[in-house]
Design a protein around this motif. Structure first.
Motif, mmCIF file in Angstrom:
data_model
loop_
_atom_site.group_PDB
_atom_site.id
_atom_site.type_symbol
_atom_site.label_atom_id
_atom_site.label_comp_id
_atom_site.label_asym_id
_atom_site.label_seq_id
_atom_site.Cartn_x
_atom_site.Cartn_y
_atom_site.Cartn_z
ATOM 1 N N PRO A 199 35.694 29.117 -74.214
ATOM 2 C CA PRO A 199 36.791 29.832 -74.888
ATOM 3 C C PRO A 199 37.550 30.820 -74.005
ATOM 4 O O PRO A 199 38.773 30.933 -74.114
ATOM 5 C CB PRO A 199 36.084 30.526 -76.043
ATOM 6 N N SER A 200 36.865 31.547 -73.131
ATOM 7 C CA SER A 200 37.561 32.517 -72.277
ATOM 8 C C SER A 200 38.539 31.821 -71.336
ATOM 9 O O SER A 200 39.617 32.358 -71.022
ATOM 10 C CB SER A 200 36.557 33.345 -71.469
ATOM 11 N N GLU A 201 38.196 30.620 -70.867
ATOM 12 C CA GLU A 201 39.103 29.859 -69.997
ATOM 13 C C GLU A 201 40.289 29.328 -70.797
ATOM 14 O O GLU A 201 41.433 29.293 -70.305
ATOM 15 C CB GLU A 201 38.341 28.702 -69.338
ATOM 16 N N LEU A 206 46.195 29.646 -72.358
ATOM 17 C CA LEU A 206 47.288 29.865 -73.300
ATOM 18 C C LEU A 206 48.091 31.117 -72.956
ATOM 19 O O LEU A 206 49.334 31.093 -72.943
ATOM 20 C CB LEU A 206 46.729 29.978 -74.725
ATOM 21 N N ASP A 207 47.397 32.211 -72.662
ATOM 22 C CA ASP A 207 48.093 33.461 -72.375
ATOM 23 C C ASP A 207 48.924 33.364 -71.094
ATOM 24 O O ASP A 207 50.052 33.877 -71.035
ATOM 25 C CB ASP A 207 47.094 34.611 -72.260
ATOM 26 N N SER A 208 48.381 32.708 -70.083
ATOM 27 C CA SER A 208 49.100 32.608 -68.810
ATOM 28 C C SER A 208 50.337 31.728 -68.914
ATOM 29 O O SER A 208 51.254 31.824 -68.094
ATOM 30 C CB SER A 208 48.168 32.076 -67.715
ATOM 31 N N ASN A 209 50.370 30.849 -69.906
ATOM 32 C CA ASN A 209 51.535 29.987 -70.114
ATOM 33 C C ASN A 209 52.490 30.528 -71.171
ATOM 34 O O ASN A 209 53.424 29.838 -71.583
ATOM 35 C CB ASN A 209 51.079 28.579 -70.501
ATOM 36 N N GLY A 210 52.240 31.759 -71.613
ATOM 37 C CA GLY A 210 53.142 32.399 -72.555
ATOM 38 C C GLY A 210 53.084 31.835 -73.959
ATOM 39 O O GLY A 210 54.031 31.999 -74.741
ATOM 40 N N VAL A 211 51.974 31.173 -74.292
ATOM 41 C CA VAL A 211 51.821 30.611 -75.639
ATOM 42 C C VAL A 211 51.334 31.724 -76.561
ATOM 43 O O VAL A 211 50.258 32.285 -76.353
ATOM 44 C CB VAL A 211 50.823 29.433 -75.648
ATOM 45 N N GLY A 217 50.965 37.570 -80.912
ATOM 46 C CA GLY A 217 50.384 38.311 -79.805
ATOM 47 C C GLY A 217 49.568 37.425 -78.878
ATOM 48 O O GLY A 217 49.691 36.200 -78.876
ATOM 49 N N LEU A 218 48.726 38.085 -78.076
ATOM 50 C CA LEU A 218 47.828 37.358 -77.181
ATOM 51 C C LEU A 218 46.687 36.733 -77.963
ATOM 52 O O LEU A 218 46.379 37.143 -79.080
ATOM 53 C CB LEU A 218 47.286 38.302 -76.102
#
Length: 252
Positions: A199-201, A206-211, A217-218
């Motif tokens: 899950p952490s990966e 998702l967060d690094s791709n702006g999803v 939010g994040l």
């Protein structure tokens, strides 16, 4: 500045059912304005106790911290005059209302509402307060039942029962349909999970791709785990009625 004495202070308690509530005359600002007006009429100072948005589901005093602090202040005798917009601001639950009636009576508290005032040491006022509390509880129960039946009707008609749709879906004509852009990331998450990603990966992906997560939010680890266990992605989901326990299978 020195505080006014309890006998010359009107304690104003404000609450709305939800953070989004804005009904005319019952908003937080409207309640406070009426309470301040009453304090002026009495020639009292005032103290504001603002609970903000708490639904009728939060009837346990411990789940409403401001109400809990107010209750303790009543018990210690620092509150002698209390203003609420109506009976339901304190509670629609008869057990909680009864506890407040008892402590207000025991500690000589006069209760004020938009409709008048109640001296709970008076048998007539105490009886009237009990009647109004019972009406408020009946109203709350009736409204909850209407809400439950409304959800059941929507679900049986194949409509979404309410609230934000799951990530990967959007609403069209009140039904869940696939959101193509979000669906790409749902598929990606499951693909990476099958490869062994934790899950952490997936959260970082998702967060690094702006999803953005459903609420904008994040992503949290909890929201990732919820996505991975969401049965909607099988093409259907099961709705369970909270009262009867009956289940309804809905295609999505």
């Amino acid at each position: 500045m020195e505080k006014a004495s309890p006998n010359k202070t009107l304690h104003i308690y404000t609450r709305v059912s939800t953070l989004a509530q804005a009904d005319k005359g019952t908003s937080l600002d409207s309640q406070l304005e009426l309470g301040i007006k009453r304090a002026g009429e009495l020639g009292f100072a005032y103290e504001h106790w603002d609970e903000g948005g708490k639904s009728s589901h939060h009837e346990d005093i411990a789940q409403r911290p401001v109400l809990f602090d107010l209750f303790r202040a009543i018990k210690t005798g620092t509150v002698k005059h209390l203003w609420v917009y109506d009976q339901s601001r304190l509670s629609r639950n008869d057990q909680v209302a009864s506890v407040f009636r008892y402590e207000c009576n025991k500690n000589g508290v006069t209760l004020y509402t938009k409709d008048g005032q109640f001296d709970l040491s008076s048998p007539q006022d105490k009886f009237l307060k009990q009647l109004l509390d019972a009406v408020a509880e009946f109203d709350n129960t009736t409204r909850a039942e209407r809400t439950r039946l409304g959800k059941l009707h929507r679900v049986r008609s194949g409509h979404w029962h309410g609230g934000p749709p799951p990530f990967g879906y959007k609403l069209e004509n009140k039904k869940l349909v696939i959101d193509d852009e979000e669906a790409k990331w749902v598929k990606r998450v499951f693909k990476e999970s099958l490869k062994g990603a934790v899950p952490s990966e997936l959260q970082k992906l998702l967060d690094s791709n702006g999803v953005k997560a459903r609420r904008g939010g994040l992503w949290t680890l909890g929201s990732i785990q919820a996505l991975l266990s969401n049965q909607h992605y099988t093409g259907q989901y099961t709705y369970k009625d909270s009262k009867t326990g009956d289940t309804i299978d809905v295609m999505c």
